[in-house]
Enzyme design. Structure first.
Site, short mmCIF file in Angstrom:
data_model
loop_
_atom_site.label_atom_id
_atom_site.label_comp_id
_atom_site.label_asym_id
_atom_site.label_seq_id
_atom_site.Cartn_x
_atom_site.Cartn_y
_atom_site.Cartn_z
N THR A 1 -35.21 -26.96 -39.51
CA THR A 1 -35.51 -28.32 -39.99
C THR A 1 -36.20 -29.07 -38.85
O THR A 1 -36.19 -28.61 -37.69
CB THR A 1 -34.22 -29.10 -40.35
OG1 THR A 1 -33.57 -29.47 -39.12
CG2 THR A 1 -33.28 -28.31 -41.23
N TYR B 1 -24.09 -33.67 -27.61
CA TYR B 1 -24.15 -33.24 -29.01
C TYR B 1 -22.92 -32.37 -29.33
O TYR B 1 -22.24 -32.56 -30.34
CB TYR B 1 -25.45 -32.47 -29.27
CG TYR B 1 -25.59 -31.94 -30.67
CD1 TYR B 1 -25.87 -32.80 -31.74
CD2 TYR B 1 -25.42 -30.59 -30.95
CE1 TYR B 1 -25.99 -32.32 -33.04
CE2 TYR B 1 -25.54 -30.09 -32.23
CZ TYR B 1 -25.83 -30.96 -33.27
OH TYR B 1 -25.95 -30.48 -34.56
N LYS C 1 -19.82 -32.84 -32.19
CA LYS C 1 -19.54 -31.87 -33.26
C LYS C 1 -18.14 -31.26 -33.10
O LYS C 1 -17.44 -30.99 -34.09
CB LYS C 1 -20.62 -30.80 -33.30
CG LYS C 1 -22.00 -31.35 -33.68
CD LYS C 1 -21.97 -32.02 -35.05
CE LYS C 1 -23.33 -32.47 -35.53
NZ LYS C 1 -23.34 -33.01 -36.89
N ASP D 1 -29.45 -42.28 -46.89
CA ASP D 1 -30.19 -41.96 -45.67
C ASP D 1 -30.62 -43.26 -44.99
O ASP D 1 -30.83 -44.28 -45.65
CB ASP D 1 -31.41 -41.10 -45.99
CG ASP D 1 -31.86 -40.27 -44.79
OD1 ASP D 1 -31.58 -39.04 -44.78
OD2 ASP D 1 -32.46 -40.83 -43.85
N ASP E 1 -27.07 -46.77 -42.93
CA ASP E 1 -26.89 -46.28 -41.56
C ASP E 1 -25.42 -45.90 -41.44
O ASP E 1 -24.54 -46.76 -41.48
CB ASP E 1 -27.26 -47.37 -40.55
CG ASP E 1 -27.08 -46.89 -39.11
OD1 ASP E 1 -26.53 -45.79 -38.89
OD2 ASP E 1 -27.50 -47.63 -38.20
N VAL E 2 -25.16 -44.60 -41.28
CA VAL E 2 -23.76 -44.15 -41.30
C VAL E 2 -22.98 -44.61 -40.07
O VAL E 2 -21.75 -44.55 -40.06
CB VAL E 2 -23.63 -42.61 -41.46
CG1 VAL E 2 -24.22 -42.15 -42.78
CG2 VAL E 2 -24.24 -41.87 -40.27
N1 LIG Z 1 -30.99 -28.12 -37.75
C1 LIG Z 1 -30.05 -27.48 -37.03
O1 LIG Z 1 -30.34 -26.53 -36.27
C2 LIG Z 1 -28.62 -27.87 -37.17
C3 LIG Z 1 -27.64 -26.94 -36.73
C4 LIG Z 1 -26.28 -27.29 -36.85
C5 LIG Z 1 -25.92 -28.50 -37.38
N2 LIG Z 1 -26.90 -29.38 -37.77
C6 LIG Z 1 -26.42 -30.66 -38.31
O2 LIG Z 1 -26.83 -30.73 -39.65
C7 LIG Z 1 -27.00 -32.09 -40.03
C8 LIG Z 1 -28.35 -32.26 -40.67
O3 LIG Z 1 -29.34 -31.89 -39.71
P1 LIG Z 1 -30.84 -31.54 -40.12
O4 LIG Z 1 -31.24 -30.34 -39.38
O5 LIG Z 1 -30.99 -31.59 -41.59
O6 LIG Z 1 -31.57 -32.80 -39.44
P2 LIG Z 1 -32.86 -33.61 -39.96
O7 LIG Z 1 -33.26 -34.43 -38.78
O8 LIG Z 1 -33.83 -32.67 -40.57
O9 LIG Z 1 -32.26 -34.54 -41.11
C9 LIG Z 1 -31.28 -35.50 -40.82
C10 LIG Z 1 -31.32 -36.61 -41.84
O10 LIG Z 1 -30.32 -37.56 -41.46
C11 LIG Z 1 -30.89 -38.87 -41.52
N3 LIG Z 1 -30.20 -39.75 -40.60
C12 LIG Z 1 -30.32 -39.79 -39.25
N4 LIG Z 1 -29.57 -40.77 -38.75
C13 LIG Z 1 -28.95 -41.36 -39.80
C14 LIG Z 1 -28.05 -42.46 -39.91
N5 LIG Z 1 -27.64 -43.15 -38.84
N6 LIG Z 1 -27.60 -42.79 -41.15
C15 LIG Z 1 -28.02 -42.12 -42.25
N7 LIG Z 1 -28.90 -41.09 -42.20
C16 LIG Z 1 -29.35 -40.72 -40.97
C17 LIG Z 1 -32.36 -38.68 -41.17
O11 LIG Z 1 -33.17 -39.76 -41.63
C18 LIG Z 1 -32.67 -37.35 -41.87
O12 LIG Z 1 -33.08 -37.55 -43.20
C19 LIG Z 1 -26.79 -32.91 -38.76
O13 LIG Z 1 -25.49 -33.41 -38.74
C20 LIG Z 1 -26.99 -31.89 -37.66
O14 LIG Z 1 -26.28 -32.25 -36.49
C21 LIG Z 1 -28.22 -29.10 -37.69
#
Ligand SMILES: NC(=O)c1ccc[n+]([C@@H]2O[C@H](COP(=O)([O-])OP(=O)(O)OC[C@H]3O[C@@H](n4cnc5c(N)ncnc54)[C@H](O)[C@@H]3O)[C@@H](O)[C@H]2O)c1
Length: 255
Positions: A179, A144, A148, A31, A52-53
């Site tokens: 989340t 966004y 995706k 993370d 950082d990905v």
């Molecule tokens: N929450 C939703 O409604 C939802 C719906 C569909 C898809 N997603 C996708 O699911 C995935 C996770 O989302 P989430 O809801 O858990 O978000 P979140 O914000 O709760 O968690 C995301 C995590 O990724 C980490 N992160 C952010 N940028 C980063 C980077 N550059 N390198 C490494 N780590 C990094 C953050 O520190 C955090 O711990 C994402 O790809 C998001 O696009 C989320």
């Protein structure tokens, strides 16, 4: 089995780490936020790495940590992602646009590149967390949706070349998930009693997809329904002189 989860420090990624660890995986929690990664790693008995990905070096570091600590890598889960924070009106804010593509798209491409040699040796696999926004017009957040949709396109296009190397790759496409990612939208959705997925719903789907044998698939996840493999239509590629239809199909053998 050894799993590496990007974005593992929070939300969906943390739930994936918990589920995989509970079911016997050694887990590397990668993370951007090192404290969050440490916290989750401690909870699941895994290993934390700050990465950082969006940066190829961060992806190389996290794979090196997995190999140094556990000696192999079987499953790469690409869950790190951010909202674009780019409003749906042209022109785009260049800094936010580049960052969204950097994390959501480069993070997937660079992560796979970094992990492929290890996954190849293990006969491993990749699960990318895309979004329902990849499959339909997400009008509130086009940038966004762009990232995706690109992830799903990449997963599908890469599946046959990776299959030739013994590696599977699939995407899950969650709808709204409860989340911190949702921010103020989460409050609005709850107020309107719109059902949300839990992070563990998504984690369960990731685990199920990983336990399957498909590749190049996108699984739609919505509250109250089991994960559904999304059926993409065949793509017409033109008519031959004799009037028969040409359809785009993978041209490499999976074996
Ligand atoms: N929450 C939703 O409604 C939802 C719906 C569909 C898809 N997603 C996708 O699911 C995935 C996770 O989302 P989430 O809801 O858990 O978000 P979140 O914000 O709760 O968690 C995301 C995590 O990724 C980490 N992160 C952010 N940028 C980063 C980077 N550059 N390198 C490494 N780590 C990094 C953050 O520190 C955090 O711990 C994402 O790809 C998001 O696009 C989320």
């Amino acid at each position: 089995m050894v799993a590496l989860v990007t974005g593992g420090g929070g939300g969906i990624g943390a739930a994936i780490c918990a589920r995989l660890a509970a079911n016997g995986h050694a887990v590397v929690v990668a993370d951007l936020d090192p404290d969050a990664a440490e916290r989750v790693a401690k909870e699941v008995g895994g290993t934390a790495v700050r990465a950082d990905v969006a940066d190829p070096a961060g992806n190389a570091d996290m794979v090196a940590r997995a190999l140094d600590t556990y000696g192999s890598l079987d499953l790469l889960v690409l869950a790190a992602g951010i909202q674009s924070d780019v409003p749906p009106d042209p022109g785009v804010d260049l800094v936010r646009y580049r960052r969204a593509l950097g994390v959501n798209l480069d993070g997937v491409v660079f992560g796979i590149d970094a992990a492929l040699p290890a996954l190849r040796s293990a006969g491993g696999q990749v699960v990318a967390v895309a979004s329902l926004a990849a499959l339909g017009p997400e009008q509130a957040n086009p940038v966004y949706a762009l990232t995706k949709a690109a992830v799903v396109g990449y997963v599908r296009a890469l599946s046959t070349p990776l299959a030739a190397r013994g590696v599977r790759i699939n995407a899950v496409c969650p709808g709204f998930t409860d989340t911190p990612f949702l921010g103020i939208t989460g409050r609005l959705l709850r107020k309107q009693k719109i059902p949300l997925l839990s992070p563990d719903d998504v984690a369960a789907a990731v685990e199920a997809v990983a336990a399957g044998d498909g590749t190049g698939e996108a699984w739609a996840l919505v509250p109250g329904r089991p994960p559904a493999r999304y059926e993409f239509p065949e793509v017409p590629a033109g008519l031959r002189a004799d009037g028969t239809e040409v359809v785009l199909k993978p041209f490499l053998s999976a074996k």
